[in-house]
Design an enzyme around this catalytic site. Structure first.
Site, short mmCIF file in Angstrom:
data_model
loop_
_atom_site.label_atom_id
_atom_site.label_comp_id
_atom_site.label_asym_id
_atom_site.label_seq_id
_atom_site.Cartn_x
_atom_site.Cartn_y
_atom_site.Cartn_z
N SER A 162 28.19 42.32 -29.72
CA SER A 162 27.09 41.78 -28.92
C SER A 162 26.15 42.86 -28.40
O SER A 162 24.96 42.62 -28.21
CB SER A 162 27.64 40.97 -27.74
OG SER A 162 28.50 41.78 -26.94
N ASP A 333 26.37 41.13 -16.15
CA ASP A 333 27.80 40.89 -16.35
C ASP A 333 28.63 42.16 -16.42
O ASP A 333 29.84 42.12 -16.63
CB ASP A 333 28.02 40.05 -17.62
CG ASP A 333 27.49 40.73 -18.88
OD1 ASP A 333 27.06 41.90 -18.78
OD2 ASP A 333 27.50 40.10 -19.95
N HIS A 336 26.85 43.94 -20.80
CA HIS A 336 25.61 43.98 -21.57
C HIS A 336 24.52 44.71 -20.80
O HIS A 336 24.40 44.58 -19.58
CB HIS A 336 25.17 42.57 -21.94
CG HIS A 336 26.14 41.87 -22.83
ND1 HIS A 336 27.05 40.94 -22.36
CD2 HIS A 336 26.39 42.02 -24.16
CE1 HIS A 336 27.81 40.51 -23.36
NE2 HIS A 336 27.43 41.16 -24.47
#
Length: 859
Positions: A162, A333, A336
Site C-alpha cells: 500500500s 493511521d 501511510h
C-alpha cells in the site's frame, strides 16, 4: 613613534561640469576607474587630516561627553577596519580560499562519493512548505508536459504494497494532476496517458515472495512487456503477518537474495529502484499493526541495503525515508505517509529518470555534464596561449615598456594618470590581464559547468530577504562621508545609488524574493532606475561635451560587453541570456543615434537661442513616438529583431519573446532619464537651483512643498506595489508609473542640502563595480544560471553565503580592473588603427556566430 598606515578611499580631483553630469551613468553606462584609482592607497596618519576632518575637530563640534565618545568610537572603529582590510589583501585571501575549496571538494568527490544520483536518492532535508532539498544538488519540479515528454512511449511499473501504491498515485499526479485515488486497495491499478502513449501500472505484491519472483522472471523472458522503469518495495506485510519474528526477517532476506539476480538482469535495460521502508508513528497505529515498529523497519531496511549493496545497477531510494522522519507525525493511521512526504519520493524518482533526458538547468541532480563545444575549446586555447606567452616573456626577462600615456576613463573620457605599469606600458601588462581573465573564467566554469562544487535551490522567506537588507543599510550608514560637491546627482551620489540598488537586487536574487510580488514590483523600479540613469548620464555627456567620436562609442561598448562576450564563449550561453547588457547596449545606441542625428543640438548651440531647446524636445518627442510604435506593434518588433545576424544577439532558445518582455517592461525609463537631464541642466544653466553645500535645492517654501509631494508619491507607489496580486497586471502599469518613485527618490535625496552633502562610501564602492556584480552573480554566487545557490561550504548556509559573497565581490572588482586595462589597449585613439580593429572584431564575431550555429545544428 612609527606612524600607522591608514587605508582610505582613493580621492578624485574636481571634474568638469560635463564629467560630473556624466557620473550618473548606470551600470549600462557607468564610469570606470583606472586601476591606479581603484585600489585603496595607504597614507600616514598626519596626511589623514588633510583629507578628512580630524577626530579633534569632530569632538569640538559635540556638546556632550556621550556624543564625543560616540563620534570617537565611530571614527576609530572605521579606521581600524580600513587599516587591515584592503582590496589587494582581500583578493589574495579569496584566491587562497578558492584554491583550498577546490581541492577540498575535488578530494571529497573522489573519496566520499561524488555521484549526484546517490545524493538525490539517499538523503536531503525540508527547506519548508514541502520543498525538499537533496544533499548538494538541485531537484527540478516537473510539470505535466515535461513528465509526458520524458516518459512518452514508455512503461513504468510500481510493484509492492500500500505504501508503494501511495507513491504510484503521487507519481501519476505529476503526469495528470486530475487523477483521483479511487482504485482497489489490494488489486492492480493501471494508468494510461494516450496523448503520450505512456503506461504506468501498480502491481499488488505485498510481500517479497515467489509471486514477485515469478513476475520479475516473466519480464526478463518477455522483453515486449518489460517496463522501462521499475519501482519495488515491500516489508510491512511480512512484519504484520508474522508478528515481527526473527524467522520472518531471515525469510525476507532469503527471498530478496533470490530475486536480486533478476533485478540485475532487468536493470541492464531498465531503471530499477528499490524503495526503503519509511518509519511509522507507533503511537497511532491500530492494534493489528502494533508489531510494525520502527525497530523492525530498520532491521528490514538493513537487510535490503546489505543484500543490494554492490549491485550498482539497482538503485536504492532512501530519500523519502528521511522526509518521512520529519512528517510521519502527520500520518492519520501511523503507517501511510502524508501527501507532502510521498510527493517528495515521486519527484525524486522523476528527477532520477528524467534529468538525464531533459537536462533542466535547475535539475543538477543525476544530470550529465555537457561536453565542451568547439567555441569553448578554442576560448580555452586562447587563454592558454596567453599564459604561455606571458611565461615566455618572464623567462626571457622582457621588461621593455613604452612611455606611459594618459589613460582615459572609459565612460567620461577624463584624463587620469595611470599606474606606473599601466596597460599601455608594454606587452606584458595586457597579457597579464588576459591570463588573469583566463584563471577567473576557469573558476566560473568550475562553479557552474563542472561537477566540482555543490548547488542548492532557493527558498524564499521574509527573513532571508529583509534581515540582510537591514544589515547592508546599517553598514552603508556606518560608512557615510562628506561629499566633495553638493550638486544634484553628483558622481559620488550616483555611485552610491547604483551601489545600494545592486546590493538589494543581489539579495533579491539569492533569496528567491521574486516569489513575493511586493518585493518583485519594487525591484522592478530599481531596474528601471538603472535605465533612467543610463538616459540621464549619456544625454548629459552628449549635451555638454558633444563628443560623438567612434573612440568614445567603442570604449562604452567594450566596457559594457567585454565580460558578457567572454562568458558567452566560456559558459556556452547566448548573448540575450545576460539580458541587462543587451538592454543597456541597445539603449546606448538609441541615445547616441538620437543625439548624433542631424541637427546635432548641444548646450553651447542652445544657449544662443531658445528655439534649439524646442528642437531638442521635438527630438525627444520623436524618440517617444518610436518607442510607442515598437511597443504597440509586437509583430513589427519581432520581424525587425528576427533578421540574421541581429536575431542571434536577441534570441533566447530560438525566440525573441524574452527580449520583447524585457524591452517593453522598462521602455520609457531611458527617455524619462534624458528628459530629466535636459530639464535639470537647463535649470542649472539659468541658475534656478541652489547647489551649495548645506543649501536646499529651491527656496524654503518650494523645497518643503516638493518634499511633501515626493514623500506622498513615494509612499503611494509603495502602497500600490504592496497591494499587487497579479504580476502580469502590475507589469502592464509599471512602465507608466515607475518614474513616479524614481523622481520622488531623487527629490527626497537632493532637495535638503545636508542630504546632498553626504554619501555612503560603502555603497559608492559597490556602485563602481555594479555591472560586474550583476553579471558575475549568474555563475559564481548563484548557480545553475541563477536558478540555484552555489555551495562552497556545505552544511553551514550562513558561512557559505559569507565565503561565496566575499570571493564573488573580489572577482567582480578584479574583472572591472581587467576590463579597464584591456580597453586602453584594445581601443586605440587613432582612427585608422581603430577601424582596422573593428573590421577584425566584426570578422571574428561572424565566425563565432557561424560556429555556434553549426554547433546547434549538430546537437
Amino acid at each position: 613613534m612609527e606612524e600607522k598606515e591608514i587605508l582610505i578611499p582613493a580621492s578624485e580631483s574636481p571634474v568638469t561640469e560635463a564629467a560630473t553630469a556624466l557620473g550618473a551613468a548606470s551600470a549600462g553606462g557607468e564610469p570606470s576607474m583606472h586601476p591606479a584609482e581603484a585600489e585603496r592607497r595607504s597614507v600616514s596618519a598626519p596626511a589623514l587630516s588633510l583629507l578628512y576632518p580630524s577626530a579633534a575637530a569632530r569632538l569640538s563640534a559635540c556638546c556632550h561627553g556621550g556624543a564625543k565618545m560616540a563620534v570617537l568610537a565611530y571614527s576609530l572603529g572605521k579606521r581600524e577596519i580600513n587599516q587591515y582590510f584592503s582590496v589587494k589583501n582581500a583578493k589574495l585571501v579569496s584566491l587562497v580560499a578558492v584554491i583550498l575549496l577546490t581541492v577540498f571538494h575535488t578530494v571529497s568527490r573522489y573519496y566520499g562519493g561524488g555521484d549526484t544520483c546517490d545524493w538525490l536518492l539517499s538523503s536531503g532535508r525540508f527547506l519548508g512548505e514541502g520543498v525538499w532539498q537533496p544533499n548538494g544538488c538541485m531537484m527540478h519540479r516537473y510539470k505535466s508536459a515535461e513528465a509526458k515528454n520524458c516518459l512518452g512511449q514508455k512503461r513504468v511499473a510500481f510493484v509492492g504494497d500500500s505504501r508503494i501504491r501511495q507513491l504510484f498515485y503521487s507519481y501519476i499526479k505529476i503526469i495528470n494532476p486530475d487523477v483521483r485515488e479511487d482504485g482497489n486497495k489490494h488489486e492492480n491499478i493501471p494508468f494510461e496517458d494516450r496523448s503520450s502513449s505512456l503506461n504506468v501500472d501498480f502491481l499488488w505484491y505485498a510481500e517479497v515472495n515467489d509471486s514477485m519472483k515469478e513476475r520479475l522472471i516473466a519480464w526478463t523472458e518477455d522483453t515486449t512487456v518489460k517496463p522501462d522503469v521499475i519501482i519495488l518495495g515491500a516489508a510491512t506485510w511480512s512484519i504484520k503477518l508474522h508478528g515481527g519474528s526473527a524467522e520472518s526477517l531471515l525469510q525476507y532476506k532469503s527471498n530478496l537474495t533470490a530475486i536480486v539476480r533478476f533485478l540485475e538482469k532487468l536493470a541492464e535495460d531498465s531503471d530499477v529502484y528499490w524503495v526503503l521502508q519509511d518509519p511509522v508513528n507507533e503511537d497511532v497505529l491500530s492494534d493489528n499493526r502494533k508489531m510494525i515498529t520502527n525497530q523492525q523497519i530498520d532491521l528490514y531496511n538493513d537487510v535490503a541495503i546489505s543484500t543490494l549493496n554492490g549491485r550498482a545497477r539497482v538503485k536504492i531510494l532512501g530519500a523519502s525515508r528521511h522526509a518521512a522522519a520529519e512528517t510521519i507525525g502527520e500520518s492519520v493511521d501511523g503507517l501511510h505517509l502524508p501527501e507532502s512526504t510521498r510527493n517528495v519520493g515521486a519527484m525524486v524518482l522523476m528527477n532520477s529518470v528524467c534529468n538525464k533526458v531533459l537536462k533542466p538547468i535547475d535539475g543538477s541532480c543525476c544530470s550529465p555534464l555537457p561536453p565542451p563545444n568547439v567555441l569553448q575549446k578554442l576560448t580555452a586555447l586562447v587563454f592558454l596561449a596567453a599564459m604561455a606567452a606571458f611565461a615566455a616573456l618572464n623567462a626571457l626577462g622582457y621588461n621593455r615598456h613604452r612611455k606611459s600615456k594618459l589613460a582615459s576613463d572609459v565612460e567620461s573620457g577624463e584624463e587620469k594618470k595611470p599606474a606606473s605599469a599601466g596597460p599601455a606600458g608594454g606587452l606584458k601588462a595586457p597579457l597579464l590581464a588576459v591570463c588573469k581573465m583566463g584563471l577567473i573564467m576557469a573558476y566560473f566554469y568550475l562553479c557552474d559547468r563542472a561537477d566540482v562544487f555543490m548547488k542548492e535551490q532557493k527558498f524564499y522567506t521574509h527573513s532571508t530577504f529583509f534581515i540582510p537588507l537591514i544589515y547592508i543599510f546599517v553598514l552603508g550608514i556606518f560608512y557615510s562621508e562628506n561629499s566633495k560637491e553638493a550638486k544634484l546627482l553628483n558622481r559620488e551620489q550616483t555611485d552610491e545609488w547604483k551601489g545600494w540598488m545592486q546590493l538589494v537586487i543581489l539579495i533579491y536574487h539569492i533569496s528567491g524574493a521574486s516569489a513575493f510580488i511586493p518585493v518583485y514590483m519594487h525591484v522592478r523600479v530599481l531596474v528601471a532606475a538603472y535605465l533612467f540613469q543610463t538616459g540621464y548620464g549619456h544625454f548629459s555627456f552628449f549635451w555638454l561635451k558633444g563628443d560623438f567620436g567612434l573612440y568614445r562609442v567603442c570604449q562604452v561598448l567594450f566596457r559594457l560587453n567585454f565580460l558578457v562576450v567572454v562568458l558567452c564563449l566560456v559558459m556556452d550561453r547566448p548573448y540575450q541570456f545576460y539580458y541587462f547588457v543587451p538592454l543597456v547596449t541597445f539603449w546606448f545606441a538609441v541615445i547616441y543615434g538620437t543625439m548624433a542625428m542631424w541637427p546635432q543640438i548641444l548646450q553651447k548651440k542652445a544657449n544662443g537661442s531658445g528655439v534649439w531647446h524646442l528642437a531638442l524636445l521635438l527630438k525627444l518627442l520623436g524618440l517617444l513616438c518610436f518607442i510607442c510604435f515598437f511597443a504597440y506593434s509586437q509583430g513589427f518588433f519581432e520581424s525587425v529583431f528576427s533578421v540574421w545576424p541581429i536575431s542571434k544577439l536577441f534570441e533566447l532558445q530560438g525566440s525573441i519573446h524574452e527580449w520583447w518582455f524585457r524591452w517593453k517592461l522598462d521602455r520609457f525609463a531611458v527617455i524619462h532619464g534624458m528628459l530629466f537631464a535636459f530639464v535639470y541642466l537647463v535649470l542649472q544653466k539659468c541658475q534656478v537651483l541652489s547647489e551649495g553645500k548645506g543649501e536646499p535645492l529651491f527656496s524654503t517654501r518650494i523645497s518643503n512643498c516638493l518634499l511633501f509631494v515626493s514623500v506622498v508619491s513615494f509612499l503611494t507607489y509603495s502602497i500600490w506595489a504592496s497591494s499587487c496580486k497579479d504580476k502580469t497586471e502590475c507589469n502592464e502599469l509599471h512602465p507608466y508609473i515607475s518614474v513616479v518613485q524614481i523622481l520622488a527618490f531623487i527629490l527626497i535625496r537632493n532637495i535638503p542640502g545636508y542630504a546632498r552633502s553626504l554619501y555612503s562610501s560603502f555603497f559608492a564602492w559597490f556602485g563602481k563595480i555594479s555591472l560586474e556584480l550583476f553579471i558575475c552573480q549568474y555563475h559564481i554566487w548563484l548557480a545553475a544560471d541563477t536558478k540555484g545557490i552555489l555551495v562552497l561550504v556545505p552544511g553551514n548556509p550562513t558561512l557559505n553565503i559569507v565565503v561565496s559573497t566575499f570571493i564573488f565581490v573580489c572577482v567582480a572588482h578584479e574583472i572591472s580592473q581587467i576590463t579597464n586595462d584591456l580597453a586602453q589597449v584594445a581601443i586605440p585613439k587613432e582612427s585608422g588603427a581603430l577601424l582596422k580593429r573593428l573590421l577584425g572584431v566584426a570578422g571574428l564575431l561572424v565566425a563565432v556566430l557561424l560556429l555556434s550555429m553549426r554547433e546547434q545544428a549538430g546537437r
